[in-house]
Design an enzyme around this catalytic site. Structure first.
Site: not given
Length: 409
Positions: A162, A388, A391
């Site tokens: 990802s 998060d 990312h």
């Protein structure tokens, strides 16, 4: 002495594992009857190399610091192997504030919700205005038209997890603004998707293969990670002009692993050292590249692992607004050491794009709680939400990775 010997051994190993003429064959051409002392020297070096390499792999000597002390040289060796001496060292540098950035705005239609931090309510935007500047050279500002002209009639595919999807969205947003609305489209094919610039006959593709090797369902619906199988994923990579790989994050979180068993040949393993498994998986990938790709037709780049700032249960990146100014000590992640070792044994010339250190400064660049829409009331209680720190917000840090990628190409 030990460092010099390691460097000499590395050079001998490169000769032994490459398609180029070996040192002994070159000497034989110049001297049909080489001296016995020369053969004896090569024999001793080769014997010691096999012993040293075997011991270090089997007993994990990487952890004792022998290779960590050589971190800069090891990175440069992997990066510049079969490159010209004029290659720029992009890894050593600093982040410079540049108010002319970002290179595109948050209205780019190809951004996923999880990285659209401004739309999700992140109040600051200074994290978008930093540019990576190497000490010994410069990275040109990304020029979409030049990049597309360079990629005319070509396919470039980013393969990985990802975070590689994060980088793919960045690259698409960097180029899409110069293409008329009716002259671009996105297509889907199994585990891959592609952005197409029709007037340039160029495709920028993403292939979902976070482990590179195959993860399959087995008996009783058990998930089996096949360390020596890759073709189900690799069939998507054939015919691509430029391949950019990454694989690390899924290997390094055993508590969150997505499989129940490892399988190699006919043998099953419930547990395995994660770096041993990673090395086996990468070796399967390396063998496939060596056997199936032609360097005259395909360029291969392996992007190093993106660092996370997940300490303190994922809150290390929350509310950070500027890059770290420096590190108290340099740390080379173990997956990067494993990757370097695998790349050095390959015949195919793979370029190692090391973004790990440069990105480690950027604790401010992650979505944190802004991976989803956060309204004003919810901002008063941010700890109610997951953070998060893996990312990256876009526009943001992956744009610099892509500026570097464009320079490499």
């Amino acid at each position: 002495m030990l460092k010099s010997l390691q460097l000499l051994l590395w050079k001998v190993e490169t000769l032994l594992h490459s398609n180029t003429p070996t040192l002994s064959s070159l000497m034989a051409e110049q001297n049909p009857n080489p001296k016995p002392q020369f053969h004896f020297t090569i024999f001793i070096l080769t014997t010691f190399l096999c012993f040293f390499h075997g011991k270090s792999s089997q007993f994990g000597l990487y952890n004792n610091g022998l290779w960590l002390n050589e971190d800069d040289n090891e990175v440069n060796m992997a990066q510049t192997r079969r490159q010209t001496s004029k290659s720029c060292d992009y890894t050593a540098g600093k982040w410079v504030y540049d108010p002319s950035y970002p290179l595109y705005d948050t209205s780019c239609p190809y951004l996923s919700t999880a990285v659209s931090c401004q739309k999700n309510g992140r109040p600051d935007s200074e994290y978008q205005k930093w540019k990576w500047k190497p000490h010994s050279c410069s990275i040109p500002r990304f020029d979409a038209l030049k990049f597309l002209a360079k990629m005319r009639k070509k396919r470039i595919m980013l393969v990985g997890d990802s975070i590689m999807r994060n980088q793919w969205e960045s690259l698409v947003c960097l180029v899409q603004g110069v293409i008329p609305t009716g002259r671009k489209k996105v297509t889907y094919n199994g585990i891959s998707m592609g952005f197409h610039a029709l007037d340039f006959d160029t495709s920028i593709e993403f292939c979902w293969a976070p482990l590179l090797v195959e993860l399959k369902k087995g008996p009783e619906n058990k998930r089996i990670l096949h360390l020596d199988l890759i073709e189900e994923n690799a069939r998507y990579w054939r015919g691509v002009d430029i391949l950019v790989f990454d694989s690390a994050h899924w290997w390094t979180h055993p508590e969150k692993k997505s499989w129940d068993f490892y399988m190699e040949g006919q043998s099953f393993f419930r547990n395995m050292n994660q770096m041993v498994a990673y090395q086996k998986g990468l070796t399967t990938w390396a063998k496939w590249v060596d056997l199936n790709l032609d360097p005259r037709q395909t360029r291969v780049i392996f992007r190093s692992m993106s660092p996370t700032h997940n300490r303190e249960n994922g809150w290390k990146c929350y509310n950070q607004k500027t890059p770290l100014p420096s590190f108290s000590h340099q740390h080379v992640p173990e997956p990067l050491i494993v990757l370097q070792e695998v790349l050095k044994r390959m015949r195919f010339p793979v370029y190692l794009q090391d973004i790990t250190t440069m990105s480690a400064f950027r604790r401010d660049g992650h979505p944190s709680v802004y991976r989803r829409v956060i309204n004003q009331e919810e901002r008063q209680h941010p700890t109610d939400f997951s953070s998060d720190c893996s990312h990256w917000c876009l526009p943001g840090v992956p744009d610099s990775w892509n500026e570097m990628l464009s320079a490499i190409l």
